[in-house]
Motif scaffolding. Sequence first.
Motif, PDB file in Angstrom:
ATOM      1  N   LEU A   1      12.161  21.265  34.219  1.00 48.03           N
ATOM      2  CA  LEU A   1      13.707  21.540  33.550  1.00 48.03           C
ATOM      3  C   LEU A   1      14.424  22.234  34.774  1.00 48.03           C
ATOM      4  O   LEU A   1      15.772  22.051  34.372  1.00 48.03           O
ATOM      5  N   ARG A   2      14.106  22.689  35.815  1.00 51.29           N
ATOM      6  CA  ARG A   2      14.887  23.016  36.694  1.00 51.29           C
ATOM      7  C   ARG A   2      15.548  21.859  37.577  1.00 51.29           C
ATOM      8  O   ARG A   2      16.604  21.814  37.887  1.00 51.29           O
ATOM      9  N   VAL A   3      14.684  21.056  37.799  1.00 55.52           N
ATOM     10  CA  VAL A   3      15.181  19.595  38.493  1.00 55.52           C
ATOM     11  C   VAL A   3      15.816  18.582  37.695  1.00 55.52           C
ATOM     12  O   VAL A   3      16.337  17.699  38.129  1.00 55.52           O
ATOM     13  N   ASP A   4      15.712  18.618  36.402  1.00 60.35           N
ATOM     14  CA  ASP A   4      16.198  17.745  35.321  1.00 60.35           C
ATOM     15  C   ASP A   4      17.691  17.749  35.605  1.00 60.35           C
ATOM     16  O   ASP A   4      18.537  18.619  35.174  1.00 60.35           O
ATOM     17  N   PRO A   5      18.260  16.400  35.944  1.00 57.41           N
ATOM     18  CA  PRO A   5      19.924  16.331  36.186  1.00 57.41           C
ATOM     19  C   PRO A   5      20.564  16.729  34.916  1.00 57.41           C
ATOM     20  O   PRO A   5      21.741  17.205  35.144  1.00 57.41           O
ATOM     21  N   ARG A   6      20.088  16.758  33.734  1.00 56.85           N
ATOM     22  CA  ARG A   6      20.849  16.866  32.501  1.00 56.85           C
ATOM     23  C   ARG A   6      21.184  18.392  32.381  1.00 56.85           C
ATOM     24  O   ARG A   6      22.281  18.677  31.782  1.00 56.85           O
ATOM     25  N   PHE A   7      20.154  19.119  32.650  1.00 53.88           N
ATOM     26  CA  PHE A   7      20.268  20.605  32.467  1.00 53.88           C
ATOM     27  C   PHE A   7      20.558  21.474  33.571  1.00 53.88           C
ATOM     28  O   PHE A   7      21.510  22.597  33.630  1.00 53.88           O
ATOM     29  N   LYS A   8      19.839  21.183  34.928  1.00 54.21           N
ATOM     30  CA  LYS A   8      20.030  21.877  35.922  1.00 54.21           C
ATOM     31  C   LYS A   8      19.865  23.574  35.789  1.00 54.21           C
ATOM     32  O   LYS A   8      20.756  24.365  36.094  1.00 54.21           O
ATOM     33  N   LEU A   9      18.827  23.856  35.237  1.00 55.11           N
ATOM     34  CA  LEU A   9      18.481  25.234  34.982  1.00 55.11           C
ATOM     35  C   LEU A   9      18.129  25.899  36.117  1.00 55.11           C
ATOM     36  O   LEU A   9      17.466  25.671  36.864  1.00 55.11           O
ATOM     37  N   SER A  10      18.857  27.155  36.220  1.00 54.30           N
ATOM     38  CA  SER A  10      18.344  28.222  37.407  1.00 54.30           C
ATOM     39  C   SER A  10      17.995  29.423  36.598  1.00 54.30           C
ATOM     40  O   SER A  10      17.248  30.393  37.428  1.00 54.30           O
ATOM     41  N   GLY A  11      18.103  29.770  35.192  1.00 52.85           N
ATOM     42  CA  GLY A  11      17.581  30.811  34.658  1.00 52.85           C
ATOM     43  C   GLY A  11      17.222  30.788  33.439  1.00 52.85           C
ATOM     44  O   GLY A  11      17.874  30.090  32.450  1.00 52.85           O
ATOM     45  N   VAL A  12      16.710  31.926  32.764  1.00 48.88           N
ATOM     46  CA  VAL A  12      16.453  31.928  31.244  1.00 48.88           C
ATOM     47  C   VAL A  12      16.754  33.341  30.920  1.00 48.88           C
ATOM     48  O   VAL A  12      16.520  34.335  31.697  1.00 48.88           O
ATOM     49  N   PRO A  13      17.345  33.394  29.557  1.00 43.68           N
ATOM     50  CA  PRO A  13      17.662  32.507  28.806  1.00 43.68           C
ATOM     51  C   PRO A  13      18.959  31.682  29.081  1.00 43.68           C
ATOM     52  O   PRO A  13      19.675  32.130  29.928  1.00 43.68           O
ATOM     53  N   THR A  14      18.959  30.222  29.126  1.00 44.21           N
ATOM     54  CA  THR A  14      20.259  29.558  29.061  1.00 44.21           C
ATOM     55  C   THR A  14      20.596  28.956  27.622  1.00 44.21           C
ATOM     56  O   THR A  14      19.648  28.306  26.907  1.00 44.21           O
ATOM     57  N   LEU A  15      21.733  29.034  27.057  1.00 40.97           N
ATOM     58  CA  LEU A  15      22.229  28.664  25.864  1.00 40.97           C
ATOM     59  C   LEU A  15      23.082  27.298  26.081  1.00 40.97           C
ATOM     60  O   LEU A  15      24.154  27.457  26.948  1.00 40.97           O
ATOM     61  N   ILE A  16      22.928  26.106  25.626  1.00 41.82           N
ATOM     62  CA  ILE A  16      23.763  24.971  26.096  1.00 41.82           C
ATOM     63  C   ILE A  16      24.155  24.458  24.601  1.00 41.82           C
ATOM     64  O   ILE A  16      23.387  24.104  23.726  1.00 41.82           O
ATOM     65  N   ARG A  17      25.396  24.305  24.605  1.00 38.37           N
ATOM     66  CA  ARG A  17      26.188  23.348  23.584  1.00 38.37           C
ATOM     67  C   ARG A  17      25.965  22.026  23.828  1.00 38.37           C
ATOM     68  O   ARG A  17      26.420  21.339  24.962  1.00 38.37           O
ATOM     69  N   TRP A  18      25.447  20.906  23.080  1.00 38.69           N
ATOM     70  CA  TRP A  18      25.244  19.866  23.316  1.00 38.69           C
ATOM     71  C   TRP A  18      25.933  18.835  22.264  1.00 38.69           C
ATOM     72  O   TRP A  18      25.856  18.959  21.146  1.00 38.69           O
ATOM     73  N   GLU A  19      26.637  17.896  23.150  1.00 42.28           N
ATOM     74  CA  GLU A  19      27.582  16.816  21.870  1.00 42.28           C
ATOM     75  C   GLU A  19      27.609  15.536  22.818  1.00 42.28           C
ATOM     76  O   GLU A  19      28.045  15.538  24.121  1.00 42.28           O
ATOM     77  N   ASN A  20      27.457  14.704  22.269  1.00 41.87           N
ATOM     78  CA  ASN A  20      27.675  13.291  22.729  1.00 41.87           C
ATOM     79  C   ASN A  20      26.976  13.123  24.131  1.00 41.87           C
ATOM     80  O   ASN A  20      27.502  12.526  24.967  1.00 41.87           O
ATOM     81  N   GLU A  21      25.702  13.427  24.053  1.00 40.42           N
ATOM     82  CA  GLU A  21      24.952  13.161  25.116  1.00 40.42           C
ATOM     83  C   GLU A  21      25.091  14.147  26.313  1.00 40.42           C
ATOM     84  O   GLU A  21      24.807  13.408  27.484  1.00 40.42           O
ATOM     85  N   THR A  22      26.035  15.219  26.089  1.00 40.30           N
ATOM     86  CA  THR A  22      26.343  16.083  27.611  1.00 40.30           C
ATOM     87  C   THR A  22      26.439  17.492  26.969  1.00 40.30           C
ATOM     88  O   THR A  22      26.450  17.647  25.934  1.00 40.30           O
TER      89      THR A  22
END
Length: 132
Positions: free
Chosen positions: A88-109
């Motif tokens: 999940l750190r290397v996933d290009p969709r999310f580019k996580l660097s820390g937790v917690p991370t809250l993402i709003r997801w709309e239209n595949e982005t």
Amino acid sequence: MPLKTMDATVSDFERVFEKFKLENSGSNLKFLLFLADKDPSTSRSWCPDCNVAEPVIYEKLESSQSDVALLRAYVGDRTTWRNRGHPLRVDPRFKLSGVPTLIRWENETITGRLEDHEAHVSRKIDSLLARD
């Protein structure tokens, strides 16, 4: 409005994420919350920021006037998460660097995100909920 939740681990994330998107295609708001795993003996996360942010995030999402769907993705134990090659750190969709991370997801982005240092701030969560 009720908060609809699904949970995923690193090993089943892709399958659960696809199911989440499919089952919640009609939901007004979709969020992803990346969290550290909980210690089964204490039911508390190894991540202090997650322990602070989770109740605030849930309270805000549950009090929304819109239908909200939330996918909680658990990133593993401390050693697993610290690995720079974590999926999940290397996933290009999310580019996580820390937790917690809250993402709003709309239209595949990603249309908004709160990183670990700000995920507990009520007014920032409100702003993320209100974003059009």
